[in-house]
Design an enzyme around this catalytic site. Structure first.
Site, PDB file in Angstrom:
ATOM      1  N   CYS A  81      -8.552   6.822  -6.676  1.00 15.60           N
ATOM      2  CA  CYS A  81      -9.578   7.676  -6.087  1.00 15.60           C
ATOM      3  C   CYS A  81      -9.341   9.111  -6.537  1.00 15.60           C
ATOM      4  O   CYS A  81      -8.261   9.659  -6.318  1.00 15.60           O
ATOM      5  CB  CYS A  81      -9.508   7.578  -4.561  1.00 15.60           C
ATOM      6  SG  CYS A  81     -10.910   8.347  -3.726  1.00 15.60           S
ATOM      7  N   CYS A 127      -6.234   0.658  -2.885  1.00 13.95           N
ATOM      8  CA  CYS A 127      -6.627   0.871  -4.281  1.00 13.95           C
ATOM      9  C   CYS A 127      -5.711   1.873  -4.958  1.00 13.95           C
ATOM     10  O   CYS A 127      -5.995   2.347  -6.052  1.00 13.95           O
ATOM     11  CB  CYS A 127      -8.090   1.289  -4.403  1.00 13.95           C
ATOM     12  SG  CYS A 127      -8.478   2.865  -3.637  1.00 13.95           S
ATOM     13  N   CYS A 151     -12.034   0.395  -1.682  1.00 15.09           N
ATOM     14  CA  CYS A 151     -11.016  -0.622  -1.930  1.00 15.09           C
ATOM     15  C   CYS A 151     -11.236  -1.140  -3.350  1.00 15.09           C
ATOM     16  O   CYS A 151     -12.160  -0.703  -4.033  1.00 15.09           O
ATOM     17  CB  CYS A 151     -11.031  -1.733  -0.879  1.00 15.09           C
ATOM     18  SG  CYS A 151     -12.471  -2.794  -0.864  1.00 15.09           S
TER      19      CYS A 151
END
Length: 137
Positions: free
Chosen positions: A89, A85, A11
């Site tokens: 990633c 998020c 996150c």
């Protein structure tokens, strides 16, 4: 998936949702799963309301420290679970990616964090059943 799957929870601040998810997975799966958590922009400390909410269910995350998301952490994980998020990633072939839509507990009191904690528990329980079910006696 290998004998001991590895899960990375991500996150933004690695201070609430991902810390609670990592703690639930460790609590529910024990040593059957390798657990990591990280943040795309880690906070200075774990959210006190998340610490309190987890303590209410007997899980202590008070010693946890937010960690920076690294390419290595993603590469070493079989399952990467993001929580608000976005696309920060890194994506690698052969990894499994999930995005759990959860409210952000940042700046909220424990009353607001409890339902987030409980929703994370349900999601983690489903994940455990899928990747590391309890061995049959």
């Amino acid at each position: 998936m290998p004998d001991k799957p590895s899960v990375l929870f991500v996150c933004v601040h690695n201070a609430g949702r991902s810390q609670m998810a990592a703690a639930w997975l460790t609590h529910l799966a024990g040593d059957r799963v390798e657990v990591r958590s990280a943040g795309s922009n880690p906070g200075e400390h774990v959210n006190p309301a998340a610490v309190e909410a987890m303590a209410e269910v007997g899980i202590d995350i008070s010693a946890e420290v937010p960690k920076m998301l690294t390419v290595g952490a993603v590469k070493e994980s079989d399952v990467c679970i993001t929580m608000g998020c976005g696309d920060t990633c890194p994506v690698f072939p052969g990894k499994r990616y999930l995005d759990w839509q959860l409210d952000d507990p940042a700046g909220q009191g424990v009353e607001a964090v409890r339902p987030i904690r409980d929703e994370i528990k349900k999601l983690v329980e489903g994940l455990v059943e899928e990747i590391a079910p309890t061995p049959q006696a």
